[in-house]
Design a protein around this motif. Structure first.
Motif, PDB file in Angstrom:
ATOM      1  N   ALA A 276       0.841  -1.210   0.000  1.00 21.75           N
ATOM      2  CA  ALA A 276       0.000   0.000   0.000  1.00 21.75           C
ATOM      3  C   ALA A 276       0.871   1.253   0.000  1.00 21.75           C
ATOM      4  CB  ALA A 276      -0.933  -0.009   1.203  1.00 21.75           C
ATOM      5  N   VAL A 277       1.614   1.412  -1.076  1.00 22.43           N
ATOM      6  CA  VAL A 277       2.515   2.536  -1.282  1.00 22.43           C
ATOM      7  C   VAL A 277       2.286   3.023  -2.706  1.00 22.43           C
ATOM      8  CG1 VAL A 277       4.940   3.231  -1.480  1.00 22.43           C
ATOM      9  CG2 VAL A 277       4.235   1.660   0.343  1.00 22.43           C
ATOM     10  N   SER A 278       2.275   4.333  -2.909  1.00 22.87           N
ATOM     11  CA  SER A 278       2.062   4.857  -4.263  1.00 22.87           C
ATOM     12  C   SER A 278       3.160   4.362  -5.205  1.00 22.87           C
ATOM     13  CB  SER A 278       2.056   6.382  -4.253  1.00 22.87           C
ATOM     14  OG  SER A 278       2.099   6.883  -5.572  1.00 22.87           O
ATOM     15  N   PRO A 279       2.805   3.678  -6.298  1.00 22.89           N
ATOM     16  CA  PRO A 279       3.842   3.231  -7.232  1.00 22.89           C
ATOM     17  C   PRO A 279       4.621   4.394  -7.845  1.00 22.89           C
ATOM     18  CG  PRO A 279       1.740   2.155  -7.689  1.00 22.89           C
ATOM     19  CD  PRO A 279       1.463   3.260  -6.712  1.00 22.89           C
ATOM     20  N   LEU A 280       4.016   5.571  -7.899  1.00 24.13           N
ATOM     21  CA  LEU A 280       4.658   6.715  -8.536  1.00 24.13           C
ATOM     22  C   LEU A 280       5.533   7.490  -7.558  1.00 24.13           C
ATOM     23  CD1 LEU A 280       5.095   8.554 -10.952  1.00 24.13           C
ATOM     24  CD2 LEU A 280       2.960   9.730 -10.354  1.00 24.13           C
ATOM     25  N   THR A 281       4.956   7.971  -6.465  1.00 16.42           N
ATOM     26  CA  THR A 281       5.689   8.823  -5.538  1.00 16.42           C
ATOM     27  C   THR A 281       6.357   8.062  -4.403  1.00 16.42           C
ATOM     28  OG1 THR A 281       3.778   9.192  -4.094  1.00 16.42           O
ATOM     29  CG2 THR A 281       4.036  10.670  -5.991  1.00 16.42           C
ATOM     30  N   ALA A 282       6.022   6.774  -4.227  1.00 15.46           N
ATOM     31  CA  ALA A 282       6.525   5.952  -3.125  1.00 15.46           C
ATOM     32  C   ALA A 282       6.055   6.463  -1.775  1.00 15.46           C
ATOM     33  CB  ALA A 282       8.053   5.845  -3.152  1.00 15.46           C
ATOM     34  N   GLY A 283       4.999   7.276  -1.765  1.00 14.16           N
ATOM     35  CA  GLY A 283       4.422   7.714  -0.501  1.00 14.16           C
ATOM     36  C   GLY A 283       3.577   6.613   0.124  1.00 14.16           C
ATOM     37  N   GLY A 284       3.818   6.336   1.409  1.00 12.74           N
ATOM     38  CA  GLY A 284       3.107   5.231   2.033  1.00 12.74           C
ATOM     39  C   GLY A 284       2.361   5.570   3.303  1.00 12.74           C
ATOM     40  N   LEU A 285       2.565   6.770   3.866  1.00 15.07           N
ATOM     41  CA  LEU A 285       1.941   7.069   5.151  1.00 15.07           C
ATOM     42  C   LEU A 285       0.439   7.290   5.019  1.00 15.07           C
ATOM     43  CD1 LEU A 285       4.692   9.369   6.694  1.00 15.07           C
ATOM     44  CD2 LEU A 285       4.206   6.978   7.228  1.00 15.07           C
ATOM     45  N   ASP A 286       0.015   8.036   4.004  1.00 16.11           N
ATOM     46  CA  ASP A 286      -1.419   8.241   3.814  1.00 16.11           C
ATOM     47  C   ASP A 286      -2.128   6.934   3.464  1.00 16.11           C
ATOM     48  OD1 ASP A 286      -3.612  10.430   3.495  1.00 16.11           O
ATOM     49  OD2 ASP A 286      -3.798   9.195   1.695  1.00 16.11           O
ATOM     50  N   PRO A 287      -1.623   6.144   2.491  1.00 20.09           N
ATOM     51  CA  PRO A 287      -2.293   4.869   2.207  1.00 20.09           C
ATOM     52  C   PRO A 287      -2.363   3.942   3.406  1.00 20.09           C
ATOM     53  CG  PRO A 287      -0.787   5.420   0.427  1.00 20.09           C
ATOM     54  CD  PRO A 287      -0.545   6.418   1.530  1.00 20.09           C
ATOM     55  N   CYS A 288      -1.303   3.902   4.220  1.00 15.84           N
ATOM     56  CA  CYS A 288      -1.314   2.943   5.333  1.00 15.84           C
ATOM     57  C   CYS A 288      -2.372   3.300   6.361  1.00 15.84           C
ATOM     58  CB  CYS A 288       0.073   2.832   5.961  1.00 15.84           C
ATOM     59  SG  CYS A 288       0.435   3.959   7.326  1.00 15.84           S
ATOM     60  N   LEU A 289      -2.586   4.591   6.606  1.00 17.81           N
ATOM     61  CA  LEU A 289      -3.609   4.989   7.569  1.00 17.81           C
ATOM     62  C   LEU A 289      -5.008   4.700   7.041  1.00 17.81           C
ATOM     63  CD1 LEU A 289      -2.060   8.336   8.820  1.00 17.81           C
ATOM     64  CD2 LEU A 289      -2.313   6.229  10.133  1.00 17.81           C
ATOM     65  N   ARG A 290      -5.247   4.977   5.761  1.00 14.86           N
ATOM     66  CA  ARG A 290      -6.567   4.719   5.189  1.00 14.86           C
ATOM     67  C   ARG A 290      -6.835   3.220   5.090  1.00 14.86           C
ATOM     68  NH1 ARG A 290      -8.348   9.633   3.680  1.00 14.86           N
ATOM     69  NH2 ARG A 290      -6.677  11.168   3.485  1.00 14.86           N
ATOM     70  N   GLN A 291      -5.811   2.476   4.729  1.00 13.04           N
ATOM     71  CA  GLN A 291      -5.993   1.035   4.634  1.00 13.04           C
ATOM     72  C   GLN A 291      -6.221   0.413   6.012  1.00 13.04           C
ATOM     73  OE1 GLN A 291      -2.629  -1.373   3.618  1.00 13.04           O
ATOM     74  NE2 GLN A 291      -3.852  -2.783   2.383  1.00 13.04           N
ATOM     75  N   ALA A 292      -5.549   0.928   7.031  1.00 12.01           N
ATOM     76  CA  ALA A 292      -5.761   0.424   8.382  1.00 12.01           C
ATOM     77  C   ALA A 292      -7.202   0.629   8.819  1.00 12.01           C
ATOM     78  CB  ALA A 292      -4.805   1.108   9.362  1.00 12.01           C
ATOM     79  N   ALA A 293      -7.799   1.774   8.438  1.00  5.63           N
ATOM     80  CA  ALA A 293      -9.206   2.029   8.774  1.00  5.63           C
ATOM     81  C   ALA A 293     -10.116   1.023   8.080  1.00  5.63           C
ATOM     82  CB  ALA A 293      -9.579   3.457   8.383  1.00  5.63           C
ATOM     83  N   LEU A 294      -9.831   0.725   6.816  1.00  5.87           N
ATOM     84  CA  LEU A 294     -10.618  -0.265   6.083  1.00  5.87           C
ATOM     85  C   LEU A 294     -10.454  -1.646   6.696  1.00  5.87           C
ATOM     86  CD1 LEU A 294     -12.260  -1.315   3.674  1.00  5.87           C
ATOM     87  CD2 LEU A 294     -10.129  -1.380   2.364  1.00  5.87           C
ATOM     88  N   ALA A 295      -9.211  -2.030   6.990  1.00  7.48           N
ATOM     89  CA  ALA A 295      -8.956  -3.352   7.553  1.00  7.48           C
ATOM     90  C   ALA A 295      -9.654  -3.523   8.897  1.00  7.48           C
ATOM     91  CB  ALA A 295      -7.452  -3.562   7.716  1.00  7.48           C
ATOM     92  N   ALA A 296      -9.687  -2.470   9.712  1.00  4.75           N
ATOM     93  CA  ALA A 296     -10.370  -2.560  11.007  1.00  4.75           C
ATOM     94  C   ALA A 296     -11.860  -2.823  10.818  1.00  4.75           C
ATOM     95  CB  ALA A 296     -10.154  -1.277  11.799  1.00  4.75           C
ATOM     96  N   GLN A 297     -12.484  -2.178   9.837  1.00  6.38           N
ATOM     97  CA  GLN A 297     -13.906  -2.405   9.589  1.00  6.38           C
ATOM     98  C   GLN A 297     -14.167  -3.836   9.129  1.00  6.38           C
ATOM     99  OE1 GLN A 297     -16.089   0.848   7.564  1.00  6.38           O
ATOM    100  NE2 GLN A 297     -14.141   1.936   7.585  1.00  6.38           N
ATOM    101  N   VAL A 298     -13.292  -4.352   8.273  1.00  7.13           N
ATOM    102  CA  VAL A 298     -13.446  -5.715   7.777  1.00  7.13           C
ATOM    103  C   VAL A 298     -13.287  -6.726   8.915  1.00  7.13           C
ATOM    104  CG1 VAL A 298     -12.371  -7.453   6.291  1.00  7.13           C
ATOM    105  CG2 VAL A 298     -12.769  -5.148   5.417  1.00  7.13           C
ATOM    106  N   LEU A 299     -12.249  -6.552   9.722  1.00  6.68           N
ATOM    107  CA  LEU A 299     -12.023  -7.477  10.838  1.00  6.68           C
ATOM    108  C   LEU A 299     -13.125  -7.372  11.880  1.00  6.68           C
ATOM    109  CD1 LEU A 299      -8.171  -7.017  11.190  1.00  6.68           C
ATOM    110  CD2 LEU A 299      -9.336  -9.173  10.668  1.00  6.68           C
ATOM    111  N   ASP A 300     -13.597  -6.162  12.133  1.00  9.37           N
ATOM    112  CA  ASP A 300     -14.696  -5.983  13.072  1.00  9.37           C
ATOM    113  C   ASP A 300     -15.932  -6.765  12.614  1.00  9.37           C
ATOM    114  OD1 ASP A 300     -16.152  -4.609  15.301  1.00  9.37           O
ATOM    115  OD2 ASP A 300     -17.208  -3.669  13.625  1.00  9.37           O
ATOM    116  N   ALA A 301     -16.238  -6.682  11.316  1.00 11.25           N
ATOM    117  CA  ALA A 301     -17.386  -7.420  10.784  1.00 11.25           C
ATOM    118  C   ALA A 301     -17.190  -8.919  10.934  1.00 11.25           C
ATOM    119  CB  ALA A 301     -17.603  -7.050   9.316  1.00 11.25           C
ATOM    120  N   ALA A 302     -15.974  -9.402  10.668  1.00 11.76           N
ATOM    121  CA  ALA A 302     -15.706 -10.830  10.784  1.00 11.76           C
ATOM    122  C   ALA A 302     -15.817 -11.299  12.234  1.00 11.76           C
ATOM    123  CB  ALA A 302     -14.319 -11.138  10.229  1.00 11.76           C
ATOM    124  N   LEU A 303     -15.327 -10.507  13.171  1.00  8.47           N
ATOM    125  CA  LEU A 303     -15.388 -10.886  14.585  1.00  8.47           C
ATOM    126  C   LEU A 303     -16.814 -10.839  15.120  1.00  8.47           C
ATOM    127  CD1 LEU A 303     -12.186  -8.988  15.711  1.00  8.47           C
ATOM    128  CD2 LEU A 303     -12.515 -11.467  15.877  1.00  8.47           C
TER     129      LEU A 303
END
Length: 393
Positions: A276-303
């Motif tokens: 989850a890092v921009s292939p162009l700019t190699a920026g990863g901090l913004d994607p990692c925070l947004r992806q963590a929010a998505l992953a938490a929702q998915v895991l919460d639903a599974a639990l």
């Protein structure tokens, strides 16, 4: 038995663990580092959209940066881009990790530092660390496992998920500077020999200077540290010599785009582990925070449902499709090897279309998709009005 075992206490792992704990789940977070404010690898540049959407503690952020200066290999001319808004702030990553860890502990996350993830056997997930038994290991059973353990994820291998194959390597020196009246600036040098497939940089926000290089590792015959030393001798925007006691950082940067298989019935990947890092700019901090929010929702639903079916919606192939343009540009960058070609093409950046394209890349707000499979993935961790009772054990 714990609900979720998270491996890796970077920003993705810390924010995911905190979000899940606030939703009432039992979370164990492990990291092999003994101190979260040590062995920092990232420059820590946060973009405007991250600063708008996530409540990062301002005391751990440097002064805002509105100016980017682009330089060709020959350094004979440059293109300066100024934004009307605050575009970047450089984070004190050690302080941010400690602040996020304090939030995690307050939410109920159990954190075990100095603890290595070793894989699995019949007894569960194997860990070694201060809390291990006489044999040097302990076993943890978890309903789900999360890999937030970096670009070369051990968890990905254990879960049979995809692993990063296209990696840059970076090295930088970081040091404090005396107060000055120069405007905070981000200098980028586009040189396919010095920084093959990426760029060299000097970031001076008036408090600290970050000077670094990154590129494909097989194109550094002299070694990355030697390239960094060569760059610091002539680096634009570097008004101070790099002191002997400067902090040195470095590590791999995945730029192959989000991996296709990032979840299984047993768990999932976040952050660099998932690409989850921009292939162009190699920026990863913004994607990692947004992806963590998505992953938490998915895991919460599974639990909450007691079914791993929810993890099927955490689909890297679907998310990857949103990055087609940046993946194509990544291939273009990887193919450029001639400094003369860059020097010849550089005047195009000074034209109105060139400036507009550069501003779209450097000042744009596109990052990790806000929605996928009907799940919203932006805006930071959710705080539901009611949380289930914490499970024992």
């Amino acid at each position: 038995m714990t609900d979720v075992l998270v491996v890796g206490a970077g920003l993705a792992g810390l924010h995911l663990a905190t979000d899940l704990a606030r939703r009432g789940h039992d979370v164990l977070l492990v990291d092999r580092r003994r101190r979260l404010d040590g062995a920092v690898r990232t420059t820590g540049i946060f973009v405007a959209k991250t600063l708008e959407d996530f409540p990062l503690p301002p005391e751990h952020l440097g002064p805002p940066i509105r100016r980017v200066v682009l330089h060709p290999p020959g350094l004979r001319r440059s293109v300066t881009l100024d934004s009307p808004r605050d575009e970047y702030r450089v984070g004190d990553m050690g302080g941010l990790y400690l602040a996020a860890a304090a939030d995690a502990v307050e939410a109920g996350v159990r954190i075990a530092l100095g603890t290595r993830f070793l894989g699995r056997d019949a007894g569960g997930w194997r860990l070694s660390g201060p809390e291990s038994g006489p044999e040097g290991e302990r076993r943890v059973r978890a309903r789900f496992l999360v890999g937030a353990d970096g670009a070369r994820s051990r968890v990905a291998a254990e879960l049979g998920l995809d692993r990063n194959r296209e990696l840059l390597v970076g090295a930088e020196a970081v040091f404090a500077v005396p107060a000055h009246d120069r405007p905070p600036a981000f200098h980028c040098v586009l040189d396919p020999v010095l920084a093959p497939g990426y760029l060299a940089w000097v970031v001076d926000d008036g408090r600290h200077v970050h000077v670094g290089v990154a590129g494909y590792p097989d194109r550094y015959p002299e070694g990355l540290r030697a390239a960094l030393r060569r760059f610091t001798a002539t680096a634009p925007g570097l008004a101070h010599a790099v002191p002997a006691d400067a902090e040195h950082r470095g590590g791999p940067i995945p730029v192959g785009g989000l991996l296709r298989r990032i979840s299984s019935p047993e768990g999932l990947l976040v952050g660099d582990a998932s690409g989850a890092v921009s292939p162009l700019t190699a920026g990863g901090l913004d994607p990692c925070l947004r992806q963590a929010a998505l992953a938490a929702q998915v895991l919460d639903a599974a639990l909450r449902t007691g079914s791993a079916a929810a993890l099927a919606g955490y689909d890297g192939a679907e998310l990857r499709a949103r990055f087609r343009g940046r993946l194509l540009l990544r291939r273009g960058l990887a193919a450029v090897r001639s400094p003369r070609l860059v020097d010849a093409a550089f005047p195009l950046l000074a034209t109105p279309p060139g400036r507009a394209a550069a501003r779209a890349v450097l000042f744009g707000d596109r990052s990790f998709p806000d929605r996928v499979s009907g799940v919203r993935a932006a805006g930071g961790p959710a705080r539901p009005p009611a949380a289930p009772a914490r499970r024992p054990g």
